[in-house]
Design a protein around this motif. Structure first.
Motif: not given
Length: 213
Positions: A164-168, A171-172, A180, A184, A187-188
């Motif tokens: 999820d973290a890498h995908r977000e 996408l940012s 963002q 992200r 946060e990762h």
């Protein structure tokens, strides 16, 4: 400049000068051409990387220190990537995201895919300074990714958060939102560190105690 004149200019003996020149040539900083002379060689990132890795490997807890430098470089790089990344850059990052997902149960291949995902972000910044600094730490960083995967790949919670973290993050960058993307990525790093600590605690708590004779 002839050897004798250079030795006089530097105020050193010719034997010492020869040894220094030989060492610099071995490191790739000088190019010695028989019958022509000695020239300053073109900078090679591999030389810097080998030198950097050798120096840091002598220090204790070096990977934690390198992680702090990595975070500083990547957080600036991802902001630039949001502005400068082209279609080829995005395709490369997306490709490594796919490989990362496909290798979740393989610490060696998964660790390398994780490293390449982040390296591709730095490359997408199109900053020669950041890519050079990151490249100098490449061996240590890849080693860190693999080691972290070894301790976490069996934990389903960490695996889910990892994806999820890498995908977000990806996408940012696609959305070209530097604030963002920076958020992200931070946060990762923070969530990943916390989950890894919890995984280590659970591992050691579950380990059988040594018998006392």
């Amino acid at each position: 400049m002839p050897e004798r004149e250079l030795a006089q200019h530097l105020d050193v003996g010719r034997p010492l000068l020869r040894e220094v020149m030989k060492s610099l040539a071995m490191l790739g900083f000088l190019n010695v051409r028989q019958g022509s002379g000695t020239y300053i060689a073109k900078a090679d990132i591999r030389v810097l990387s080998d030198f950097f890795t050798f120096c840091l490997s002598q220090e204790q807890d070096v990977l934690e220190d390198v992680m702090q430098a990595r975070m500083a470089i990547e957080c600036q790089a991802i902001r630039l990537a949001c502005e400068r990344a082209n279609e080829a850059d995005l395709a490369r990052i997306g490709q490594w995201l796919g490989t990362l997902i496909d290798t979740l149960t393989d610490p060696e291949a998964g660790g390398r895919a994780d490293f390449m995902f982040h390296q591709s972000i730095v490359a997408a910044s199109h900053s020669r300074a950041l890519t050079t600094l990151y490249g100098a730490m490449a061996e240590l960083l890849q080693r860190s990714h693999v080691q972290r995967r070894v301790t976490t790949y069996r934990n389903p919670e960490i695996v889910r958060v990892l994806v999820d973290a890498h995908r977000e993050v990806f996408l940012s960058i696609v959305a070209k939102d530097p604030d963002q993307a920076d958020r992200r990525l931070r946060e990762h790093f923070a969530i990943g560190d916390e989950l890894r600590r919890r995984s280590l605690i659970e591992t050691y708590r579950g380990a059988p105690a040594k018998q006392i004779n």
